[in-house]
Design a protein around this motif. Structure first.
Motif, PDB file in Angstrom:
ATOM      1  N   ALA A   1       0.834  -1.200   0.000  1.00 55.94           N
ATOM      2  CA  ALA A   1       0.000   0.000   0.000  1.00 55.94           C
ATOM      3  C   ALA A   1       0.872   1.255   0.000  1.00 55.94           C
ATOM      4  CB  ALA A   1      -0.929  -0.008   1.208  1.00 55.94           C
ATOM      5  N   VAL A   2       1.958   1.213   0.764  1.00 52.17           N
ATOM      6  CA  VAL A   2       2.897   2.342   0.796  1.00 52.17           C
ATOM      7  C   VAL A   2       3.546   2.533  -0.568  1.00 52.17           C
ATOM      8  CG1 VAL A   2       5.074   3.165   1.767  1.00 52.17           C
ATOM      9  CG2 VAL A   2       3.339   2.184   3.266  1.00 52.17           C
ATOM     10  N   SER A   3       3.909   1.437  -1.237  1.00 53.68           N
ATOM     11  CA  SER A   3       4.515   1.525  -2.566  1.00 53.68           C
ATOM     12  C   SER A   3       3.574   2.212  -3.549  1.00 53.68           C
ATOM     13  CB  SER A   3       4.880   0.137  -3.080  1.00 53.68           C
ATOM     14  OG  SER A   3       5.899  -0.436  -2.295  1.00 53.68           O
ATOM     15  N   ALA A   4       2.303   1.842  -3.513  1.00 56.30           N
ATOM     16  CA  ALA A   4       1.322   2.467  -4.396  1.00 56.30           C
ATOM     17  C   ALA A   4       1.173   3.957  -4.072  1.00 56.30           C
ATOM     18  CB  ALA A   4      -0.019   1.758  -4.269  1.00 56.30           C
ATOM     19  N   MET A   5       1.148   4.271  -2.795  1.00 54.96           N
ATOM     20  CA  MET A   5       1.015   5.665  -2.360  1.00 54.96           C
ATOM     21  C   MET A   5       2.217   6.497  -2.794  1.00 54.96           C
ATOM     22  SD  MET A   5       0.411   7.014   1.539  1.00 54.96           S
ATOM     23  CE  MET A   5       0.139   8.750   1.906  1.00 54.96           C
ATOM     24  N   VAL A   6       3.418   5.950  -2.617  1.00 56.84           N
ATOM     25  CA  VAL A   6       4.636   6.674  -2.995  1.00 56.84           C
ATOM     26  C   VAL A   6       4.706   6.877  -4.503  1.00 56.84           C
ATOM     27  CG1 VAL A   6       7.156   6.531  -3.067  1.00 56.84           C
ATOM     28  CG2 VAL A   6       5.943   5.961  -0.965  1.00 56.84           C
ATOM     29  N   ALA A   7       4.254   5.889  -5.279  1.00 55.81           N
ATOM     30  CA  ALA A   7       4.260   6.031  -6.728  1.00 55.81           C
ATOM     31  C   ALA A   7       3.391   7.202  -7.164  1.00 55.81           C
ATOM     32  CB  ALA A   7       3.784   4.733  -7.378  1.00 55.81           C
ATOM     33  N   LEU A   8       2.204   7.315  -6.583  1.00 62.19           N
ATOM     34  CA  LEU A   8       1.307   8.417  -6.927  1.00 62.19           C
ATOM     35  C   LEU A   8       1.873   9.759  -6.474  1.00 62.19           C
ATOM     36  CD1 LEU A   8      -2.141   6.800  -6.028  1.00 62.19           C
ATOM     37  CD2 LEU A   8      -1.234   7.270  -8.311  1.00 62.19           C
ATOM     38  N   LEU A   9       2.424   9.788  -5.258  1.00 59.44           N
ATOM     39  CA  LEU A   9       3.005  11.032  -4.746  1.00 59.44           C
ATOM     40  C   LEU A   9       4.216  11.462  -5.566  1.00 59.44           C
ATOM     41  CD1 LEU A   9       2.774  10.313  -0.909  1.00 59.44           C
ATOM     42  CD2 LEU A   9       1.421  11.979  -2.197  1.00 59.44           C
ATOM     43  N   SER A  10       5.031  10.501  -5.997  1.00 58.76           N
ATOM     44  CA  SER A  10       6.212  10.814  -6.810  1.00 58.76           C
ATOM     45  C   SER A  10       5.806  11.413  -8.153  1.00 58.76           C
ATOM     46  CB  SER A  10       7.054   9.553  -7.027  1.00 58.76           C
ATOM     47  OG  SER A  10       7.535   9.050  -5.800  1.00 58.76           O
ATOM     48  N   ALA A  11       4.748  10.874  -8.750  1.00 59.15           N
ATOM     49  CA  ALA A  11       4.252  11.436 -10.003  1.00 59.15           C
ATOM     50  C   ALA A  11       3.805  12.883  -9.797  1.00 59.15           C
ATOM     51  CB  ALA A  11       3.100  10.583 -10.534  1.00 59.15           C
ATOM     52  N   GLY A  12       3.109  13.136  -8.691  1.00 53.11           N
ATOM     53  CA  GLY A  12       2.695  14.498  -8.389  1.00 53.11           C
ATOM     54  C   GLY A  12       3.872  15.431  -8.168  1.00 53.11           C
ATOM     55  N   LEU A  13       4.933  14.934  -7.525  1.00 50.40           N
ATOM     56  CA  LEU A  13       6.122  15.758  -7.278  1.00 50.40           C
ATOM     57  C   LEU A  13       6.852  16.087  -8.576  1.00 50.40           C
ATOM     58  CD1 LEU A  13       7.431  14.041  -4.026  1.00 50.40           C
ATOM     59  CD2 LEU A  13       6.702  16.426  -4.246  1.00 50.40           C
ATOM     60  N   ILE A  14       6.902  15.145  -9.505  1.00 46.69           N
ATOM     61  CA  ILE A  14       7.522  15.417 -10.811  1.00 46.69           C
ATOM     62  C   ILE A  14       6.784  16.566 -11.495  1.00 46.69           C
ATOM     63  CG2 ILE A  14       7.861  14.507 -13.145  1.00 46.69           C
ATOM     64  CD1 ILE A  14       8.390  11.767 -11.853  1.00 46.69           C
ATOM     65  N   LEU A  15       5.462  16.494 -11.473  1.00 42.97           N
ATOM     66  CA  LEU A  15       4.648  17.536 -12.101  1.00 42.97           C
ATOM     67  C   LEU A  15       4.867  18.880 -11.410  1.00 42.97           C
ATOM     68  CD1 LEU A  15       2.499  17.827 -14.332  1.00 42.97           C
ATOM     69  CD2 LEU A  15       0.768  17.428 -12.573  1.00 42.97           C
ATOM     70  N   MET A  16       4.846  18.891 -10.080  1.00 40.14           N
ATOM     71  CA  MET A  16       4.990  20.132  -9.333  1.00 40.14           C
ATOM     72  C   MET A  16       6.389  20.732  -9.482  1.00 40.14           C
ATOM     73  SD  MET A  16       4.637  20.854  -5.241  1.00 40.14           S
ATOM     74  CE  MET A  16       6.318  20.259  -4.968  1.00 40.14           C
ATOM     75  N   ASP A  17       7.425  19.894  -9.359  1.00 40.96           N
ATOM     76  CA  ASP A  17       8.796  20.406  -9.435  1.00 40.96           C
ATOM     77  C   ASP A  17       9.103  20.965 -10.821  1.00 40.96           C
ATOM     78  OD1 ASP A  17       9.280  19.786  -6.827  1.00 40.96           O
ATOM     79  OD2 ASP A  17      10.283  17.894  -7.225  1.00 40.96           O
ATOM     80  N   THR A  18       8.621  20.293 -11.868  1.00 35.55           N
ATOM     81  CA  THR A  18       8.852  20.806 -13.220  1.00 35.55           C
ATOM     82  C   THR A  18       8.132  22.129 -13.423  1.00 35.55           C
ATOM     83  OG1 THR A  18       9.014  18.522 -14.044  1.00 35.55           O
ATOM     84  CG2 THR A  18       8.740  20.257 -15.670  1.00 35.55           C
ATOM     85  N   SER A  19       6.916  22.244 -12.918  1.00 36.22           N
ATOM     86  CA  SER A  19       6.175  23.497 -13.074  1.00 36.22           C
ATOM     87  C   SER A  19       6.848  24.633 -12.308  1.00 36.22           C
ATOM     88  CB  SER A  19       4.727  23.325 -12.598  1.00 36.22           C
ATOM     89  OG  SER A  19       4.635  23.284 -11.194  1.00 36.22           O
ATOM     90  N   ARG A  20       7.480  24.312 -11.185  1.00 39.06           N
ATOM     91  CA  ARG A  20       8.182  25.348 -10.426  1.00 39.06           C
ATOM     92  C   ARG A  20       9.364  25.894 -11.220  1.00 39.06           C
ATOM     93  NH1 ARG A  20      10.788  24.082  -5.956  1.00 39.06           N
ATOM     94  NH2 ARG A  20      10.621  26.185  -5.128  1.00 39.06           N
ATOM     95  N   ILE A  21      10.054  25.012 -11.931  1.00 40.82           N
ATOM     96  CA  ILE A  21      11.169  25.470 -12.775  1.00 40.82           C
ATOM     97  C   ILE A  21      10.639  26.356 -13.888  1.00 40.82           C
ATOM     98  CG2 ILE A  21      13.028  24.739 -14.309  1.00 40.82           C
ATOM     99  CD1 ILE A  21      13.086  22.073 -12.771  1.00 40.82           C
ATOM    100  N   VAL A  22       9.589  25.897 -14.564  1.00 37.31           N
ATOM    101  CA  VAL A  22       9.025  26.618 -15.703  1.00 37.31           C
ATOM    102  C   VAL A  22       8.513  27.993 -15.290  1.00 37.31           C
ATOM    103  CG1 VAL A  22       7.136  26.603 -17.381  1.00 37.31           C
ATOM    104  CG2 VAL A  22       8.455  24.515 -16.964  1.00 37.31           C
TER     105      VAL A  22
END
Length: 229
Positions: free
Chosen positions: A173-194
């Motif tokens: 369950a933690v693995s699934a949660m981390v996968a979703l959170l990591s995807a969200g962080l990729i989106l957020m971190d890239t948008s912060r750069i842009v």
């Protein structure tokens, strides 16, 4: 530095901003981040491969926590100095060393090579898709920061509980949660750069590297369920 909130003209019929329309400063940070990210991922993969070949032992939980957080702290303190790049490669090299035994264990399972390949492909496709969305849309996803931070804290605590209490279902369950959170962080971190929220490409690289590392590790655990008897 040019203010990011200034209206930028759209260059296509759909009204989507292309990377070429980014302000010069943001474009430079994005370019440097992707270049350093590619090098650190290759270096980390090389270290992991050496660990697999030479059957390096997995670091214990204490070593992993102290090493990763210690090197991450060093990167943060040195981010504006000439030692920033060595610190980044030390951190990503250590993470690659920690990943080696995990990948080796997955490869030893029935169909393990397919599991690792699927995890790599899914991680790469997810990163490319989310990065392209953030760059072309130029939307600001910083509103997700509070939710993602809280989610990662919960995931870390739940992960530690799964280790000490030896609860496989909780670990998955933690693995699934981390996968979703990591995807969200990729989106957020890239948008912060842009959008000019992150102007230090060293810290931007480390943030994206960690998200990719966590995404791959989580997908490796999830895809390995069917192969683990």
């Amino acid at each position: 530095m040019e203010h990011i909130s200034r209206p930028v003209r759209s260059d296509n019929a759909l009204g989507v901003q292309t990377p070429s329309t980014l302000p010069t400063a943001a474009h430079r940070v994005l370019r440097n981040t992707y270049a350093l990210l590619a090098m650190t991922l290759l270096f980390s993969a090389a270290v992991a491969t050496l660990g697999i070949v030479f059957q390096a032992p997995a670091p214990g939980l204490i070593v992993m926590l102290v090493g990763s957080f210690g090197l991450l702290f060093a990167v943060h303190k040195l981010k504006n100095s000439g030692w920033a790049l060595p610190a980044v490669f030390a951190f990503t090299g250590f993470m690659g060393y920690a990943l080696g035994p995990v990948v080796a264990r997955s490869l030893a399972m029935p169909g393990g090579a397919q599991v690792v390949t699927m995890a790599l492909a899914a991680t790469g496709a997810t990163f490319l898709a989310l990065s392209a969305w953030a760059v072309t849309s130029k939307r600001d996803f910083s509103f997700m920061s509070g939710f993602l931070f809280a989610g990662m804290v919960i995931a870390i605590l739940a992960g530690l509980a799964a280790v000490f209490l030896e609860i496989p279902a909780l670990s998955l369950a933690v693995s699934a949660m981390v996968a979703l959170l990591s995807a969200g962080l990729i989106l957020m971190d890239t948008s912060r750069i842009v959008n000019g929220g992150e102007t230090n490409y060293v810290m931007a690289t480390v943030g994206l590297y960690l998200s990719i590392f966590n995404l791959f590790s989580s997908l490796l655990s999830l895809f390995g369920i069917g192969s683990d008897d």
